[in-house]
Motif scaffolding. Sequence first.
Motif, PDB file in Angstrom:
ATOM      1  N   CYS A 140      16.977 -32.247   7.148  1.00 57.70           N
ATOM      2  CA  CYS A 140      17.757 -32.174   8.380  1.00 57.70           C
ATOM      3  C   CYS A 140      16.852 -32.343   9.586  1.00 57.70           C
ATOM      4  N   ASP A 141      17.422 -32.810  10.680  1.00 53.62           N
ATOM      5  CA  ASP A 141      16.693 -32.932  11.927  1.00 53.62           C
ATOM      6  C   ASP A 141      16.169 -31.569  12.351  1.00 53.62           C
ATOM      7  N   GLY A 142      14.880 -31.522  12.708  1.00 49.64           N
ATOM      8  CA  GLY A 142      14.264 -30.242  13.042  1.00 49.64           C
ATOM      9  C   GLY A 142      14.819 -29.609  14.291  1.00 49.64           C
ATOM     10  N   ASP A 143      15.422 -30.397  15.190  1.00 49.48           N
ATOM     11  CA  ASP A 143      15.954 -29.866  16.439  1.00 49.48           C
ATOM     12  C   ASP A 143      17.439 -29.522  16.345  1.00 49.48           C
ATOM     13  N   THR A 144      18.228 -30.454  15.797  1.00 44.99           N
ATOM     14  CA  THR A 144      19.683 -30.277  15.797  1.00 44.99           C
ATOM     15  C   THR A 144      20.228 -29.685  14.513  1.00 44.99           C
ATOM     16  N   GLY A 145      19.445 -29.745  13.427  1.00 48.82           N
ATOM     17  CA  GLY A 145      19.938 -29.287  12.139  1.00 48.82           C
ATOM     18  C   GLY A 145      20.861 -30.280  11.461  1.00 48.82           C
ATOM     19  N   GLU A 146      21.048 -31.446  12.059  1.00 53.26           N
ATOM     20  CA  GLU A 146      21.935 -32.451  11.498  1.00 53.26           C
ATOM     21  C   GLU A 146      21.295 -33.092  10.269  1.00 53.26           C
ATOM     22  N   PRO A 147      22.022 -33.208   9.148  1.00 55.77           N
ATOM     23  CA  PRO A 147      21.438 -33.820   7.945  1.00 55.77           C
ATOM     24  C   PRO A 147      21.123 -35.291   8.174  1.00 55.77           C
ATOM     25  N   THR A 148      19.968 -35.716   7.691  1.00 60.94           N
ATOM     26  CA  THR A 148      19.551 -37.108   7.853  1.00 60.94           C
ATOM     27  C   THR A 148      19.458 -37.844   6.519  1.00 60.94           C
ATOM     28  N   ASN A 149      19.067 -37.148   5.467  1.00 62.28           N
ATOM     29  CA  ASN A 149      18.973 -37.782   4.154  1.00 62.28           C
ATOM     30  C   ASN A 149      18.894 -36.727   3.070  1.00 62.28           C
ATOM     31  N   TRP A 150      19.206 -37.122   1.843  1.00 66.43           N
ATOM     32  CA  TRP A 150      18.952 -36.224   0.726  1.00 66.43           C
ATOM     33  C   TRP A 150      18.277 -37.014  -0.387  1.00 66.43           C
ATOM     34  N   ALA A 151      17.387 -36.336  -1.086  1.00 66.94           N
ATOM     35  CA  ALA A 151      16.487 -37.016  -2.021  1.00 66.94           C
ATOM     36  C   ALA A 151      16.563 -36.422  -3.412  1.00 66.94           C
ATOM     37  N   GLU A 152      16.441 -37.301  -4.399  1.00 66.25           N
ATOM     38  CA  GLU A 152      16.241 -36.902  -5.793  1.00 66.25           C
ATOM     39  C   GLU A 152      14.903 -37.470  -6.244  1.00 66.25           C
ATOM     40  N   ASN A 153      14.030 -36.623  -6.747  1.00 66.43           N
ATOM     41  CA  ASN A 153      12.754 -37.058  -7.314  1.00 66.43           C
ATOM     42  C   ASN A 153      12.735 -36.740  -8.787  1.00 66.43           C
ATOM     43  N   ALA A 154      12.632 -37.777  -9.609  1.00 65.84           N
ATOM     44  CA  ALA A 154      12.481 -37.612 -11.049  1.00 65.84           C
ATOM     45  C   ALA A 154      10.990 -37.688 -11.372  1.00 65.84           C
ATOM     46  N   VAL A 155      10.427 -36.566 -11.827  1.00 59.27           N
ATOM     47  CA  VAL A 155       8.980 -36.454 -12.019  1.00 59.27           C
ATOM     48  C   VAL A 155       8.671 -36.290 -13.493  1.00 59.27           C
ATOM     49  N   HIS A 156       7.607 -36.960 -13.939  1.00 57.48           N
ATOM     50  CA  HIS A 156       7.180 -36.853 -15.332  1.00 57.48           C
ATOM     51  C   HIS A 156       6.881 -35.382 -15.658  1.00 57.48           C
ATOM     52  N   ILE A 233      16.486 -41.845  -2.437  1.00 54.75           N
ATOM     53  CA  ILE A 233      16.807 -41.149  -1.191  1.00 54.75           C
ATOM     54  C   ILE A 233      17.984 -41.848  -0.517  1.00 54.75           C
ATOM     55  N   ARG A 234      18.989 -41.052  -0.145  1.00 50.71           N
ATOM     56  CA  ARG A 234      20.157 -41.585   0.564  1.00 50.71           C
ATOM     57  C   ARG A 234      20.042 -41.215   2.039  1.00 50.71           C
ATOM     58  N   TYR A 235      19.967 -42.224   2.891  1.00 52.15           N
ATOM     59  CA  TYR A 235      19.822 -42.019   4.329  1.00 52.15           C
ATOM     60  C   TYR A 235      21.131 -42.325   5.048  1.00 52.15           C
ATOM     61  N   ARG A 236      21.450 -41.507   6.024  1.00 51.14           N
ATOM     62  CA  ARG A 236      22.521 -41.876   6.938  1.00 51.14           C
ATOM     63  C   ARG A 236      22.143 -43.170   7.642  1.00 51.14           C
ATOM     64  N   GLY A 237      23.064 -44.110   7.664  1.00 51.02           N
ATOM     65  CA  GLY A 237      22.758 -45.415   8.246  1.00 51.02           C
ATOM     66  C   GLY A 237      22.389 -45.357   9.712  1.00 51.02           C
ATOM     67  N   ASP A 238      22.852 -44.308  10.422  1.00 50.95           N
ATOM     68  CA  ASP A 238      22.558 -44.200  11.850  1.00 50.95           C
ATOM     69  C   ASP A 238      21.292 -43.406  12.132  1.00 50.95           C
ATOM     70  N   ARG A 239      20.575 -42.964  11.071  1.00 52.02           N
ATOM     71  CA  ARG A 239      19.399 -42.147  11.285  1.00 52.02           C
ATOM     72  C   ARG A 239      18.160 -42.701  10.617  1.00 52.02           C
ATOM     73  N   PHE A 240      18.194 -43.957  10.182  1.00 50.56           N
ATOM     74  CA  PHE A 240      17.040 -44.505   9.477  1.00 50.56           C
ATOM     75  C   PHE A 240      16.817 -45.943   9.908  1.00 50.56           C
ATOM     76  N   SER A 241      15.572 -46.289  10.100  1.00 48.25           N
ATOM     77  CA  SER A 241      15.209 -47.675  10.405  1.00 48.25           C
ATOM     78  C   SER A 241      14.005 -48.056   9.559  1.00 48.25           C
ATOM     79  N   PHE A 242      13.931 -49.312   9.184  1.00 55.07           N
ATOM     80  CA  PHE A 242      12.863 -49.800   8.319  1.00 55.07           C
ATOM     81  C   PHE A 242      12.280 -51.046   8.964  1.00 55.07           C
ATOM     82  N   SER A 243      11.004 -51.026   9.235  1.00 52.83           N
ATOM     83  CA  SER A 243      10.354 -52.126   9.941  1.00 52.83           C
ATOM     84  C   SER A 243       9.091 -52.544   9.204  1.00 52.83           C
ATOM     85  N   VAL A 244       8.935 -53.825   8.979  1.00 58.40           N
ATOM     86  CA  VAL A 244       7.740 -54.372   8.344  1.00 58.40           C
ATOM     87  C   VAL A 244       7.166 -55.452   9.246  1.00 58.40           C
TER      88      VAL A 244
END
Length: 250
Positions: A140-156, A233-244
Amino acid sequence: MTSFAPDSLVLNRKLPLWYQVSQSLRASILGRPPETSLRLPTEEQLAQHYGVSVLTMRQALKELEEEGLISRHRRRGTFIEPGARRGAPRRLLGSIDAIVAQQSGERTTILDHGPEPVPGEITEHFPDAAEIVMYRRLRCDGDTGEPTNWAENAVHPDIAADLDITDLERWPMTKVLRDSLGVRISRITDTVEARLADPRTAELLRVPLLSPILHYTGVTYDDSGRVVDVARIRYRGDRFSFSVTLDAAD
């Protein structure tokens, strides 16, 4: 109030030194404990810490200043901005520290964790394992508490046996694997695609069912070529940007 101490960094001579230093320092800033001092060490001290020249350090600090993470004051020193958090898209130049920086700086809640059968869509990555250890987290956003993404990590499983769950409340899995567990990461493959929010994603991210989201898959390999972690990881479309940025060869 504890003093600010940046994390260590193993430099990769194939990438610009200033870029690696800026990404490492960025992750340290965004992942710092709340009680940490906002004052950074001097340029000279930081340069010595990272094993680079003062000129390289100055360029790395300029990058962070332009992003709004730090402010520099003549004769007073360099300070972390109190509200520093993820902002503009980062330049991703193939650095593991860039992945760490991308995922740092948000409040993390552990949803659940434990052994599970290997999900069908990732069985190709764990051919020698009957089960994996799954970690699910909500960020969640550290200021607003609004969720931004949730993650699943599958680890050996043999990696997960040494993992301290409290580390995942502060750091991304990539950093925990490399710095806490000493996994020698050789590469990470990233895939980002558009998907529609399923019921659980819609509930966790507080978005309408079947609304657009960005789905990130990261596969982490150790130096033997074995997959040690698959992150989804599932990101809210309005809270994530990807730049290369791709630079032409000389």
